[in-house]
Structure formats: structure tokens, C-alpha cells
Design a protein around this motif. Structure first.
Motif, PDB file in Angstrom:
ATOM      1  N   SER A  32      -6.334  -9.123   5.636  1.00 54.94           N
ATOM      2  CA  SER A  32      -7.577  -8.381   5.416  1.00 54.94           C
ATOM      3  C   SER A  32      -7.381  -6.982   4.845  1.00 54.94           C
ATOM      4  O   SER A  32      -8.130  -6.558   3.971  1.00 54.94           O
ATOM      5  N   GLN A  33      -6.427  -6.233   5.352  1.00 56.03           N
ATOM      6  CA  GLN A  33      -6.267  -4.839   4.927  1.00 56.03           C
ATOM      7  C   GLN A  33      -4.993  -4.686   4.101  1.00 56.03           C
ATOM      8  O   GLN A  33      -3.890  -4.913   4.587  1.00 56.03           O
ATOM      9  N   ARG A  34      -5.196  -4.276   2.855  1.00 54.43           N
ATOM     10  CA  ARG A  34      -4.077  -4.047   1.944  1.00 54.43           C
ATOM     11  C   ARG A  34      -4.615  -3.283   0.743  1.00 54.43           C
ATOM     12  O   ARG A  34      -5.815  -3.249   0.498  1.00 54.43           O
ATOM     13  N   LEU A  35      -3.711  -2.682   0.003  1.00 54.97           N
ATOM     14  CA  LEU A  35      -4.084  -1.993  -1.222  1.00 54.97           C
ATOM     15  C   LEU A  35      -3.766  -2.886  -2.406  1.00 54.97           C
ATOM     16  O   LEU A  35      -2.874  -3.732  -2.342  1.00 54.97           O
ATOM     17  N   ASP A  36      -4.470  -2.661  -3.498  1.00 56.99           N
ATOM     18  CA  ASP A  36      -4.207  -3.398  -4.716  1.00 56.99           C
ATOM     19  C   ASP A  36      -2.808  -3.035  -5.212  1.00 56.99           C
ATOM     20  O   ASP A  36      -2.478  -1.855  -5.361  1.00 56.99           O
ATOM     21  N   GLN A  37      -1.987  -4.042  -5.473  1.00 59.85           N
ATOM     22  CA  GLN A  37      -0.604  -3.801  -5.859  1.00 59.85           C
ATOM     23  C   GLN A  37      -0.489  -3.059  -7.185  1.00 59.85           C
ATOM     24  O   GLN A  37       0.368  -2.185  -7.345  1.00 59.85           O
ATOM     25  N   ALA A  38      -1.329  -3.395  -8.152  1.00 61.06           N
ATOM     26  CA  ALA A  38      -1.286  -2.711  -9.451  1.00 61.06           C
ATOM     27  C   ALA A  38      -1.629  -1.234  -9.278  1.00 61.06           C
ATOM     28  O   ALA A  38      -0.972  -0.356  -9.851  1.00 61.06           O
ATOM     29  N   TRP A  39      -2.648  -0.942  -8.485  1.00 57.05           N
ATOM     30  CA  TRP A  39      -3.038   0.444  -8.212  1.00 57.05           C
ATOM     31  C   TRP A  39      -1.886   1.184  -7.541  1.00 57.05           C
ATOM     32  O   TRP A  39      -1.559   2.317  -7.903  1.00 57.05           O
ATOM     33  N   LEU A  40      -1.272   0.525  -6.574  1.00 56.25           N
ATOM     34  CA  LEU A  40      -0.183   1.144  -5.821  1.00 56.25           C
ATOM     35  C   LEU A  40       1.010   1.456  -6.728  1.00 56.25           C
ATOM     36  O   LEU A  40       1.605   2.530  -6.622  1.00 56.25           O
ATOM     37  N   ARG A  41       1.333   0.564  -7.632  1.00 60.56           N
ATOM     38  CA  ARG A  41       2.456   0.808  -8.553  1.00 60.56           C
ATOM     39  C   ARG A  41       2.199   2.035  -9.437  1.00 60.56           C
ATOM     40  O   ARG A  41       3.121   2.771  -9.768  1.00 60.56           O
ATOM     41  N   VAL A  42       0.944   2.259  -9.792  1.00 58.94           N
ATOM     42  CA  VAL A  42       0.589   3.403 -10.632  1.00 58.94           C
ATOM     43  C   VAL A  42       0.569   4.701  -9.827  1.00 58.94           C
ATOM     44  O   VAL A  42       1.030   5.740 -10.298  1.00 58.94           O
ATOM     45  N   ALA A  44       1.539   5.352  -6.250  1.00 57.15           N
ATOM     46  CA  ALA A  44       2.515   5.703  -5.218  1.00 57.15           C
ATOM     47  C   ALA A  44       3.653   6.512  -5.831  1.00 57.15           C
ATOM     48  O   ALA A  44       4.124   6.210  -6.932  1.00 57.15           O
ATOM     49  N   ALA A  45       4.088   7.533  -5.123  1.00 54.58           N
ATOM     50  CA  ALA A  45       5.225   8.329  -5.594  1.00 54.58           C
ATOM     51  C   ALA A  45       6.454   7.420  -5.651  1.00 54.58           C
ATOM     52  O   ALA A  45       6.792   6.776  -4.654  1.00 54.58           O
TER      53      ALA A  45
END
Length: 131
Positions: A32-42, A44-45
């Protein structure tokens, strides 16, 4: 269901590749709870240090084949150096494999951020990028 099951009390630290792996697993399992992987790759430090703290047990009654997950608060370091707050569901065995923060100098500031509401949620961070 897990009201009697104690939550792990450790603050866990992960680097960006490990966070991406946890997010990918959550997506694969449709947790249920997670962040979009594509968004995170862009955002996240790349060399960031991120933190997870379990806040509750979460089960999917419509998917009994999955064990209960740990719903974690995620302190995410973004490319600007800011830390923002997200949520991530993690399987218990994955959580146990993470590195616990044992240094008071490292853990106390993160615990204060989590306890004091000093973190902007990911959604507000995203809105700031768009506005």
C-alpha cells in the motif's frame, strides 16, 4: 491482527540503492505505501542516507498470502540536501536485514525530526517543485 506483536524499536539507515531495492520490492508486491520508483530515482540524493522507523503493523486482508508488513516512516534525503517525510511498507525480513543506527549523534537528530513534525511530507515537496 498484530496488536500484540511488538514493533521493532530500531531506527534503520539505508543508502539510495538499498532504498530503491526496498521500493521496487514494495511495488512488485503491490504494497500500500511506497513511492514511485521513477520519481525516487530523479529526486533521491544519489549518495543520500535515508532512515526508516516502523510505526505500525499493516496487513492486507484481501491478500492473505502476504505476511503483515511494517509501515515505516521514511526520512528521505533529496538532491537538494533537504530531508522529507514519506511512508514505505516493508516486509519484516527485509527490515531486519537493514543496518540499525547505533550512534546517538546520528540517531537523535532524526528521532527529533520524526517526533517534532519538522519534516515536510513528500507531497508538499512535490508541490513546491511544481509551483
Amino acid at each position: 491482527m498484530n496488536a500484540e506483536r511488538a514493533l521493532p524499536g530500531e531506527l534503520m539507515a539505508v543508502d539510495t540503492p538499498e532504498l530503491l531495492r526496498l521500493e521496487e520490492r514494495a511495488a512488485d508486491l503491490r504494497l500500500s505505501q511506497r513511492l514511485d520508483q521513477a520519481w525516487l530515482r530523479v529526486h533521491a540524493a544519489p549518495d543520500g542516507r535515508h532512515y526508516l522507523r516502523a510505526v505500525l503493523w499493516h496487513g492486507l486482508s484481501h491478500r492473505p498470502e502476504l505476511p503483515a508488513q511494517l509501515r515505516c516512516e521514511l526520512v528521505l534525503e533529496v538532491r537538494t540536501g533537504e530531508q522529507v517525510l514519506g511512508l514505505l511498507d516493508v516486509l519484516p525480513e527485509d527490515f531486519e536485514r537493514l543496518s540499525a543506527v547505533t550512534s546517538r549523534d546520528e540517531g537523535l537528530p532524526v528521532a527529533r525530526l520524526l517526533g517534532g513534525g519538522g519534516l515536510r511530507p513528500v507531497r508538499e515537496y512535490e508541490e513546491g517543485l511544481q509551483g
